[in-house]
Design a protein around this motif. Structure first.
Motif, PDB file in Angstrom:
ATOM      1  N   TYR A 328     -29.415  28.955  28.673  1.00  0.00           N
ATOM      2  CA  TYR A 328     -30.230  28.381  27.594  1.00  0.00           C
ATOM      3  C   TYR A 328     -29.920  29.062  26.261  1.00  0.00           C
ATOM      4  N   SER A 329     -29.700  30.377  26.294  1.00  0.00           N
ATOM      5  CA  SER A 329     -29.412  31.106  25.062  1.00  0.00           C
ATOM      6  C   SER A 329     -28.083  30.651  24.459  1.00  0.00           C
ATOM      7  N   LEU A 330     -27.045  30.532  25.302  1.00  0.00           N
ATOM      8  CA  LEU A 330     -25.736  30.087  24.816  1.00  0.00           C
ATOM      9  C   LEU A 330     -25.802  28.678  24.248  1.00  0.00           C
ATOM     10  N   THR A 331     -26.419  27.768  24.994  1.00  0.00           N
ATOM     11  CA  THR A 331     -26.452  26.372  24.547  1.00  0.00           C
ATOM     12  C   THR A 331     -27.313  26.220  23.309  1.00  0.00           C
ATOM     13  N   ASP A 332     -28.416  26.965  23.230  1.00  0.00           N
ATOM     14  CA  ASP A 332     -29.285  26.887  22.050  1.00  0.00           C
ATOM     15  C   ASP A 332     -28.522  27.325  20.799  1.00  0.00           C
ATOM     16  N   ASN A 333     -27.846  28.462  20.888  1.00  0.00           N
ATOM     17  CA  ASN A 333     -27.082  28.947  19.734  1.00  0.00           C
ATOM     18  C   ASN A 333     -25.967  27.977  19.356  1.00  0.00           C
ATOM     19  N   MET A 334     -25.352  27.365  20.375  1.00  0.00           N
ATOM     20  CA  MET A 334     -24.269  26.420  20.119  1.00  0.00           C
ATOM     21  C   MET A 334     -24.796  25.175  19.421  1.00  0.00           C
ATOM     22  N   ILE A 335     -25.954  24.695  19.845  1.00  0.00           N
ATOM     23  CA  ILE A 335     -26.537  23.504  19.231  1.00  0.00           C
ATOM     24  C   ILE A 335     -26.893  23.773  17.776  1.00  0.00           C
ATOM     25  N   VAL A 336     -27.551  24.886  17.534  1.00  0.00           N
ATOM     26  CA  VAL A 336     -27.954  25.210  16.161  1.00  0.00           C
ATOM     27  C   VAL A 336     -26.731  25.352  15.256  1.00  0.00           C
ATOM     28  N   ALA A 337     -25.720  26.102  15.740  1.00  0.00           N
ATOM     29  CA  ALA A 337     -24.506  26.286  14.930  1.00  0.00           C
ATOM     30  C   ALA A 337     -23.799  24.951  14.704  1.00  0.00           C
ATOM     31  N   GLY A 338     -23.690  24.151  15.758  1.00  0.00           N
ATOM     32  CA  GLY A 338     -23.029  22.854  15.640  1.00  0.00           C
ATOM     33  C   GLY A 338     -23.745  21.917  14.698  1.00  0.00           C
ATOM     34  N   ASN A 339     -25.084  21.921  14.753  1.00  0.00           N
ATOM     35  CA  ASN A 339     -25.853  21.032  13.879  1.00  0.00           C
ATOM     36  C   ASN A 339     -25.720  21.425  12.412  1.00  0.00           C
ATOM     37  N   TYR A 340     -25.720  22.715  12.137  1.00  0.00           N
ATOM     38  CA  TYR A 340     -25.564  23.136  10.738  1.00  0.00           C
ATOM     39  C   TYR A 340     -24.148  22.873  10.239  1.00  0.00           C
ATOM     40  N   LEU A 341     -23.153  23.003  11.135  1.00  0.00           N
ATOM     41  CA  LEU A 341     -21.794  22.626  10.748  1.00  0.00           C
ATOM     42  C   LEU A 341     -21.716  21.124  10.483  1.00  0.00           C
ATOM     43  N   ALA A 342     -22.425  20.355  11.323  1.00  0.00           N
ATOM     44  CA  ALA A 342     -22.441  18.901  11.127  1.00  0.00           C
ATOM     45  C   ALA A 342     -23.065  18.539   9.793  1.00  0.00           C
ATOM     46  N   THR A 343     -24.066  19.298   9.381  1.00  0.00           N
ATOM     47  CA  THR A 343     -24.701  19.039   8.092  1.00  0.00           C
ATOM     48  C   THR A 343     -23.723  19.258   6.946  1.00  0.00           C
ATOM     49  N   ALA A 344     -22.765  20.148   7.162  1.00  0.00           N
ATOM     50  CA  ALA A 344     -21.780  20.447   6.110  1.00  0.00           C
ATOM     51  C   ALA A 344     -20.591  19.503   6.124  1.00  0.00           C
ATOM     52  N   THR A 345     -20.586  18.505   7.021  1.00  0.00           N
ATOM     53  CA  THR A 345     -19.416  17.626   7.132  1.00  0.00           C
ATOM     54  C   THR A 345     -19.060  16.897   5.835  1.00  0.00           C
ATOM     55  N   PRO A 346     -20.012  16.453   4.998  1.00  0.00           N
ATOM     56  CA  PRO A 346     -19.596  15.810   3.749  1.00  0.00           C
ATOM     57  C   PRO A 346     -18.766  16.738   2.864  1.00  0.00           C
ATOM     58  N   LEU A 347     -19.194  18.003   2.777  1.00  0.00           N
ATOM     59  CA  LEU A 347     -18.441  18.974   1.975  1.00  0.00           C
ATOM     60  C   LEU A 347     -17.070  19.249   2.588  1.00  0.00           C
ATOM     61  N   ILE A 348     -17.034  19.379   3.931  1.00  0.00           N
ATOM     62  CA  ILE A 348     -15.757  19.624   4.612  1.00  0.00           C
ATOM     63  C   ILE A 348     -14.807  18.447   4.381  1.00  0.00           C
ATOM     64  N   ALA A 349     -15.347  17.221   4.519  1.00  0.00           N
ATOM     65  CA  ALA A 349     -14.518  16.022   4.342  1.00  0.00           C
ATOM     66  C   ALA A 349     -13.954  15.947   2.922  1.00  0.00           C
ATOM     67  N   TYR A 350     -14.810  16.190   1.938  1.00  0.00           N
ATOM     68  CA  TYR A 350     -14.351  16.108   0.547  1.00  0.00           C
ATOM     69  C   TYR A 350     -13.345  17.219   0.248  1.00  0.00           C
ATOM     70  N   ALA A 351     -13.562  18.396   0.840  1.00  0.00           N
ATOM     71  CA  ALA A 351     -12.612  19.498   0.645  1.00  0.00           C
ATOM     72  C   ALA A 351     -11.246  19.154   1.242  1.00  0.00           C
ATOM     73  N   ILE A 352     -11.243  18.492   2.407  1.00  0.00           N
ATOM     74  CA  ILE A 352      -9.980  18.088   3.028  1.00  0.00           C
ATOM     75  C   ILE A 352      -9.248  17.087   2.141  1.00  0.00           C
ATOM     76  N   VAL A 353     -10.005  16.110   1.615  1.00  0.00           N
ATOM     77  CA  VAL A 353      -9.393  15.069   0.785  1.00  0.00           C
ATOM     78  C   VAL A 353      -8.820  15.659  -0.500  1.00  0.00           C
ATOM     79  N   THR A 354      -9.624  16.443  -1.209  1.00  0.00           N
ATOM     80  CA  THR A 354      -9.154  17.016  -2.480  1.00  0.00           C
ATOM     81  C   THR A 354      -8.031  18.019  -2.249  1.00  0.00           C
ATOM     82  N   GLY A 355      -8.135  18.793  -1.159  1.00  0.00           N
ATOM     83  CA  GLY A 355      -7.073  19.743  -0.837  1.00  0.00           C
ATOM     84  C   GLY A 355      -5.778  19.043  -0.497  1.00  0.00           C
ATOM     85  N   SER A 356      -5.881  17.929   0.241  1.00  0.00           N
ATOM     86  CA  SER A 356      -4.681  17.156   0.586  1.00  0.00           C
ATOM     87  C   SER A 356      -4.051  16.561  -0.664  1.00  0.00           C
TER      88      SER A 356
END
Length: 366
Positions: A328-356
């Motif tokens: 439960y501890s591993l999966t909980d930490n993974m979910i929280v980290a994954g969800n916050y990374l998912a929240t940053a996807t617009p910034l990641i996507a735009y960074a990939i586009v502008t960087g490319s």
């Protein structure tokens, strides 16, 4: 946001041709890329993001900490059995450690359950009237009830996350079976994992109630502390999940803004002779369409990580009470980290586009 019906149709007559062509091209290319990605990487198709949702495997494991039979009679009888038969007989046989490490709690309990010890039970069907039966009969009745109602129990637990009918429920069961097999090494699938989890949860409740009943305050406090820790972890997971749910809304708002700004950008480009705005428009368009692919990558990475990590934790043991806190501890930490990374996807996507774009400009400038 990654289903095929989200790709725009070239023949959509409600939008200007100049707008629909780039949107249709980018959304179709990204969709086909995701399909190729899923086909060429070894992850169970039921755990793909487009099929069952991001981090479904981790969410399913974490949800086991709160599963219930949703039958007060079953819970009451199992609690009475644990306090009067399960714990006393396992303790007498020196098998408490075996019970903690058991892959199948109910099978282990059956090994030590006696026909000469008795317990008070209620009718599992109607819940009226109390009867005294042997511990062996009580456990057999509990097992039989679960096997007869396991689909209903699965459905009720699925309904707690808003999935209880039709194709959605079928997908839930398929994905949950994949999670149980891929992440927990339980070959019987979701129903067996849920039965094991219900046994664990009732064991904790029985331990707490039994400790209070015999006046063992230290044991009762330890049980309460463990319960509060699980609630704290669930709160952390919920906050991350809530933040990730905003992304589809942001995608919708982003498309609406692009539609709104399209005629303005074209007008300004023609009237002022400056076409930089069109370039930014295309960057935003590609960035928005990249979000589903980034979700897919995050889902694959987190699932792959959990497969390897949980495989190391439970090797040779399976899903047992002894390792449940670590799981439960591993999966909980993974979910929280994954969800916050998912929240940053617009910034990641735009960074990939502008960087490319910057990289391509640098290459062609030479």
């Amino acid at each position: 946001i990654t289903n095929q019906d989200r790709t725009f149709n070239f023949k959509d007559g409600r939008l200007p041709f100049g707008m629909i062509v780039p949107i249709a091209l980018t959304s179709t290319v990204i969709y086909r890329t995701i399909m190729l990605y899923q086909q060429n990487f070894e992850i169970d198709e039921n755990l793909n993001y487009t099929y069952s949702g991001m981090n479904f495997g981790a969410n399913f494991i974490l949800s086991l900490d709160n599963v219930s039979s949703y039958s007060p009679n079953f819970e009451y009888n199992l609690d009475r059995y644990m306090q009067n038969c399960g714990f006393p007989l396992a303790n007498k046989a020196g098998a408490l450690s075996e019970l903690r490490g058991s892959k199948d709690i109910f099978a282990t309990l059956a090994k030590y359950t006696s026909t000469s010890r008795y317990v008070q039970q209620t009718d599992l069907g109607v819940g009226v009237g109390l009867m005294v039966v042997s511990c062996k009969t009580a456990l057999e009745d509990l097992n039989q009830y679960y096997e007869q109602h396991k689909d209903e129990i699965l459905r009720k637990n699925a309904s707690m996350i808003g999935i209880d009918t039709g194709e959605a429920f079928t997908r839930y069961v398929n994905a949950a079976n994949a999670s149980a097999l891929e992440l927990l090494n339980i070959s019987q699938g979701a129903a067996a994992a849920m039965k094991q989890a219900i046994g664990m949860n009732v064991m904790m409740a029985s331990l707490k109630n039994g400790a209070l009943g015999v006046g063992n305050g230290s044991l009762a406090l330890a049980a309460y502390d463990a319960e509060q820790f699980q609630q704290y972890k669930s709160t952390g997971a919920l906050s991350g999940e809530a933040s990730s749910r905003t992304i589809p809304v942001l995608v919708g708002v982003g498309f609406a803004l692009l539609f709104l700004l399209y005629p303005i950008i074209i007008f300004m480009a023609i009237s002022m002779g400056n076409y930089r705005g069109i370039g930014v428009y295309f960057q935003l368009l590609i960035g928005i369409n990249l979000i589903p692919l980034i979700y897919e990558l995050l889902n694959f990475i987190t699932t792959f990580y959990l497969q390897k990590k949980l495989g190391t934790v439970i090797v040779g043991q399976g899903f047992s009470y002894e390792v449940s806190t670590t799981l439960y501890s591993l999966t909980d930490n993974m979910i929280v980290a994954g969800n916050y990374l998912a929240t940053a996807t617009p910034l990641i996507a735009y960074a990939i586009v502008t960087g490319s774009a910057f990289a391509l400009t640098s290459v062609f400038s030479h």
